[in-house]
Design a protein around this motif. Structure first.
Motif, PDB file in Angstrom:
ATOM      1  N   ILE A 301     -32.974  27.948 -22.903  1.00 37.09           N
ATOM      2  CA  ILE A 301     -34.079  27.230 -22.245  1.00 37.09           C
ATOM      3  C   ILE A 301     -35.380  27.824 -22.758  1.00 37.09           C
ATOM      4  N   ASN A 302     -36.189  27.019 -23.403  1.00 38.54           N
ATOM      5  CA  ASN A 302     -37.427  27.487 -24.006  1.00 38.54           C
ATOM      6  C   ASN A 302     -38.528  27.651 -22.963  1.00 38.54           C
ATOM      7  N   ASN A 349     -26.004   4.190 -14.281  1.00 43.16           N
ATOM      8  CA  ASN A 349     -26.600   3.401 -13.190  1.00 43.16           C
ATOM      9  C   ASN A 349     -27.477   4.224 -12.252  1.00 43.16           C
ATOM     10  N   VAL A 350     -27.914   5.401 -12.684  1.00 43.38           N
ATOM     11  CA  VAL A 350     -28.804   6.227 -11.869  1.00 43.38           C
ATOM     12  C   VAL A 350     -30.251   5.952 -12.281  1.00 43.38           C
ATOM     13  N   SER A 351     -31.137   5.805 -11.317  1.00 39.16           N
ATOM     14  CA  SER A 351     -32.549   5.586 -11.591  1.00 39.16           C
ATOM     15  C   SER A 351     -33.139   6.781 -12.340  1.00 39.16           C
ATOM     16  N   PRO A 352     -34.265   6.583 -13.037  1.00 38.25           N
ATOM     17  CA  PRO A 352     -34.906   7.716 -13.725  1.00 38.25           C
ATOM     18  C   PRO A 352     -35.168   8.878 -12.776  1.00 38.25           C
ATOM     19  N   VAL A 353     -35.014  10.079 -13.308  1.00 37.97           N
ATOM     20  CA  VAL A 353     -35.148  11.311 -12.530  1.00 37.97           C
ATOM     21  C   VAL A 353     -36.530  11.920 -12.788  1.00 37.97           C
ATOM     22  N   ARG A 354     -37.202  12.305 -11.700  1.00 42.48           N
ATOM     23  CA  ARG A 354     -38.516  12.941 -11.859  1.00 42.48           C
ATOM     24  C   ARG A 354     -38.349  14.448 -12.014  1.00 42.48           C
ATOM     25  N   LEU A 355     -38.950  14.980 -13.080  1.00 35.01           N
ATOM     26  CA  LEU A 355     -39.000  16.419 -13.293  1.00 35.01           C
ATOM     27  C   LEU A 355     -40.447  16.880 -13.152  1.00 35.01           C
ATOM     28  N   GLN A 356     -40.634  18.179 -12.903  1.00 30.71           N
ATOM     29  CA  GLN A 356     -41.979  18.722 -12.725  1.00 30.71           C
ATOM     30  C   GLN A 356     -42.127  19.982 -13.568  1.00 30.71           C
ATOM     31  N   PHE A 357     -43.028  19.931 -14.553  1.00 27.46           N
ATOM     32  CA  PHE A 357     -43.259  21.057 -15.456  1.00 27.46           C
ATOM     33  C   PHE A 357     -41.930  21.552 -16.031  1.00 27.46           C
ATOM     34  N   ALA A 358     -41.232  20.639 -16.659  1.00 23.94           N
ATOM     35  CA  ALA A 358     -39.898  20.931 -17.182  1.00 23.94           C
ATOM     36  C   ALA A 358     -39.966  21.570 -18.566  1.00 23.94           C
ATOM     37  N   ASN A 359     -38.941  22.359 -18.875  1.00 20.57           N
ATOM     38  CA  ASN A 359     -38.836  23.036 -20.164  1.00 20.57           C
ATOM     39  C   ASN A 359     -37.812  22.337 -21.055  1.00 20.57           C
ATOM     40  N   GLN A 360     -37.941  22.585 -22.324  1.00 18.05           N
ATOM     41  CA  GLN A 360     -37.021  21.987 -23.294  1.00 18.05           C
ATOM     42  C   GLN A 360     -35.779  22.865 -23.437  1.00 18.05           C
ATOM     43  N   ILE A 361     -34.615  22.216 -23.625  1.00 17.93           N
ATOM     44  CA  ILE A 361     -33.354  22.932 -23.824  1.00 17.93           C
ATOM     45  C   ILE A 361     -32.918  22.792 -25.277  1.00 17.93           C
ATOM     46  N   ASP A 362     -32.509  23.914 -25.873  1.00 18.54           N
ATOM     47  CA  ASP A 362     -31.857  23.893 -27.190  1.00 18.54           C
ATOM     48  C   ASP A 362     -30.383  24.200 -26.994  1.00 18.54           C
ATOM     49  N   ASN A 441     -13.323  25.253 -18.208  1.00 19.73           N
ATOM     50  CA  ASN A 441     -14.312  25.263 -17.130  1.00 19.73           C
ATOM     51  C   ASN A 441     -15.456  24.314 -17.483  1.00 19.73           C
ATOM     52  N   LYS A 442     -16.388  24.135 -16.539  1.00 23.57           N
ATOM     53  CA  LYS A 442     -17.540  23.275 -16.806  1.00 23.57           C
ATOM     54  C   LYS A 442     -18.728  23.710 -15.954  1.00 23.57           C
ATOM     55  N   MET A 443     -19.930  23.440 -16.489  1.00 24.66           N
ATOM     56  CA  MET A 443     -21.167  23.742 -15.773  1.00 24.66           C
ATOM     57  C   MET A 443     -22.235  22.756 -16.224  1.00 24.66           C
ATOM     58  N   VAL A 444     -23.278  22.627 -15.412  1.00 24.40           N
ATOM     59  CA  VAL A 444     -24.431  21.790 -15.758  1.00 24.40           C
ATOM     60  C   VAL A 444     -25.678  22.658 -15.674  1.00 24.40           C
ATOM     61  N   ILE A 445     -26.511  22.578 -16.716  1.00 26.96           N
ATOM     62  CA  ILE A 445     -27.757  23.347 -16.767  1.00 26.96           C
ATOM     63  C   ILE A 445     -28.927  22.366 -16.827  1.00 26.96           C
ATOM     64  N   ILE A 446     -29.875  22.511 -15.894  1.00 25.57           N
ATOM     65  CA  ILE A 446     -31.062  21.659 -15.818  1.00 25.57           C
ATOM     66  C   ILE A 446     -32.285  22.556 -15.971  1.00 25.57           C
ATOM     67  N   SER A 447     -33.181  22.199 -16.877  1.00 22.94           N
ATOM     68  CA  SER A 447     -34.335  23.061 -17.161  1.00 22.94           C
ATOM     69  C   SER A 447     -35.531  22.710 -16.284  1.00 22.94           C
TER      70      SER A 447
END
Length: 546
Positions: A301-302, A349-362, A441-447
């Motif tokens: 996460i940058n 089918n999910v509406s657009p998600v609002r993010l706030q001051f989000a970072n870029q993921i590599d 295993n599995k995980m979700v990462i949101i920046s």
């Protein structure tokens, strides 16, 4: 006479045998091209576990628009298929007319629709809700998806496509005897409970929810790790304080022992409240000491912020009329409105998600499968940190050539065999639970740590899917709930959200223009043909027997 009696007796016996055979051998045929009435193996497995009466009450009865009669018919036919599979399932359609207030109190909010009939537009209110009851447990199901659609016909199609997932998910939730356990991690400055209420209160309806602090790691690391590994999912929501090596090893080994994780991480300190109070703020990198841990899983996460021309709005004072301050909603490019992956069940089918001051993921190359979930638009601009952000910049003229950084990744799903970040390294504490790899295993990462943060209105938590100032609708809560379901899904249930059907709808404008022709073809012409046939038949009969 005896022969007639014999034939009647044979007929009666044959009917009895046929009736017995029809009771023993029951088969329904699905002749649709897309097999919409054929239950999936997942649904069949869930329905087979219903071992006592399960009641499904559908509040979609009465006088409502003709196109939603289609939804009623499709719902009825699908539920009949469920009832045919398991006789413990009982279906009832009810009109909500006399119980609207009671339904609203139970969370079943009505939907207001714009209806076009005979070339005229009118408003209609329906209750597209279903209640599923099993023993002492009950849940409600919405038949209309919360998604941005181009037309009401598209909304109808998505509703019909979603029927199997909605009902299978609801039935599975009420028949579960043992609930999965979800830990909300605390101890590193994570979001307070009131700011997560809108999201977590929905999670608590399906799973056992508990707070779990990492503070005890400092004194009892082995016991803390043992307690954490007894849980199924850990939610880490916007930590603001640095993680110690012991805490990192605890999370790492929770993952290595099969625990699922949902990370909501802010790698930049950017305070929205400070921005509104002072008109400007300093955005600077936040050191959470998680870089090496996430790096071992194939993600970085940058510390750059992303501005996106496709953004949510914020209210700003633009002047006064008399003594009244006038506000206007303006696009704030630091709050991207990001689209979901249309081919994945978490975001379909999910509406657009609002993010706030989000970072870029590599993402980095390793053996982990990486599926992008949330992506920006093409018109983005990277802003390095530290840097000052001023509220008045919202009035700056947009130069599209500056927004040329393309799609940016904000949320990613990782699946596979995770390597421990402490493999071949000195460990901050020893534990018999240590494993070098997590298998399947599995995980979700949101920046963005604020993706699950709801607003507060009159000291009460506000709906995560709405903005209290602009009343804009978002898909944040749906996205996060789908994520939790996917991470904890052992049935393959959420894959049903990928079901696609071809619903053939009527062209209303064409039908209205050509209605005289079709009325003649369907009503007048058959009468003319019938009259002609009767006249000719009568004429020929008279001629033959006169």
């Amino acid at each position: 006479m005896n022969r007639k009696i014999k034939n009647i007796a044979i007929l009666i016996v044959g009917l009895i045998v046929l009736n017995i055979l029809s009771q023993s051998f029951y088969k329904r045929l699905d002749l649709t091209a897309d097999k919409r009435y054929t239950l999936s193996k997942t649904t069949e497995n869930i329905v087979s576990k219903v071992d006592e009466l399960l009641f499904i009450t559908v509040y979609l009865e009465g006088d409502f628009p003709s196109e939603f009669k289609r939804l009623q018919v499709e719902t009825r036919q699908y539920l009949e298929e469920l009832a045919a599979t398991n006789t413990n399932i009982k279906i009832n359609f009810e009109a909500p007319d006399n119980q609207r207030e009671a339904l609203i109190k139970r969370g079943m909010l009505p939907s207001q629709l714009t209806v076009e009939e005979e070339g005229k537009l009118s408003e209609a209110i329906i209750f597209p809700w279903v209640e599923v009851s099993y023993g002492k447990k009950a849940t409600i199901v919405s038949l209309l998806p919360n998604a941005i659609v181009a037309s009401q016909d598209e909304q109808l199609q998505k509703a019909i496509e979603n029927l199997e997932y909605s009902f299978s998910n609801a039935i599975n939730s009420v028949i579960q005897k043992k609930q999965k356990r979800v830990a909300v991690i605390t101890g590193n400055g994570e979001l307070q409970d009131i700011y997560q209420y809108s999201f977590l209160s929905e999670v608590a309806k399906k799973y056992r929810l508990a707070k779990f602090t990492l503070d005890s790691v400092a004194t009892k690391p082995q016991q803390t790790l043992k307690d954490l590994t007894s849980l199924d999912l850990a939610i880490i929501a916007k930590p603001t304080q640095k993680f110690t090596e012991k805490e990192k090893l605890t999370l790492d080994q929770f993952i290595a022992n099969g625990g699922k994780t949902l990370w909501m991480i802010d790698n930049v300190q950017a305070d929205q409240d400070s921005l509104f109070t002072n008109g400007k703020m300093l955005a600077y990198p936040r050191d959470l000491n998680l870089t090496d841990l996430l790096f071992s899983y194939g993600v970085r996460i940058n510390t750059t912020l992303i501005k996106d021309l496709y953004a949510a709005q914020i209210p700003l004072a633009t002047g006064k009329v008399g003594n009244q301050t006038q506000f206007k909603n303006l696009d704030w490019y630091f709050h991207p409105l990001v689209g979901g992956n249309p081919n994945h069940p978490i975001t379909k089918n999910v509406s657009p998600v609002r993010l706030q001051f989000a970072n870029q993921i590599d993402t980095l190359k390793n053996n982990i499968k990486k599926t992008p979930l949330l992506m920006s638009s093409l018109l983005t601009k990277k802003v390095g940190t530290p840097s000052f952000i001023e509220l008045q910049s919202i009035a700056d003229e947009v130069v599209e050539e500056d927004y040329n950084n393309g799609h940016q990744l904000f949320a990613v799903l990782l699946e596979g065999n995770f390597k421990s970040a402490y493999k071949n390294r000195v460990k901050p504490f020893e534990t018999p639970l240590f494993k070098e790899n997590a298998i399947d295993n599995k995980m979700v990462i949101i920046s963005d740590g604020d993706v699950g943060k709801n607003q507060i209105l009159k000291e009460q938590p506000f709906d995560l899917n709405r903005d209290k100032w602009t009343n804009q609708q978002f898909g944040n809560k749906d996205f996060l709930l789908n994520t939790v379901d996917y991470l904890l899904d052992d049935e393959g249930l959420i894959q049903l959200r990928n079901k696609t059907l071809q619903i053939r709808t009527l062209d209303k404008q064409k039908a209205f223009k050509e209605r005289t022709f079709w009325q003649f073809l369907n009503i007048v012409l058959p009468l003319i043909l019938l009259f002609s046939f009767g006249f000719v038949f009568n004429y020929l009969r008279k001629r033959k027997y006169s």
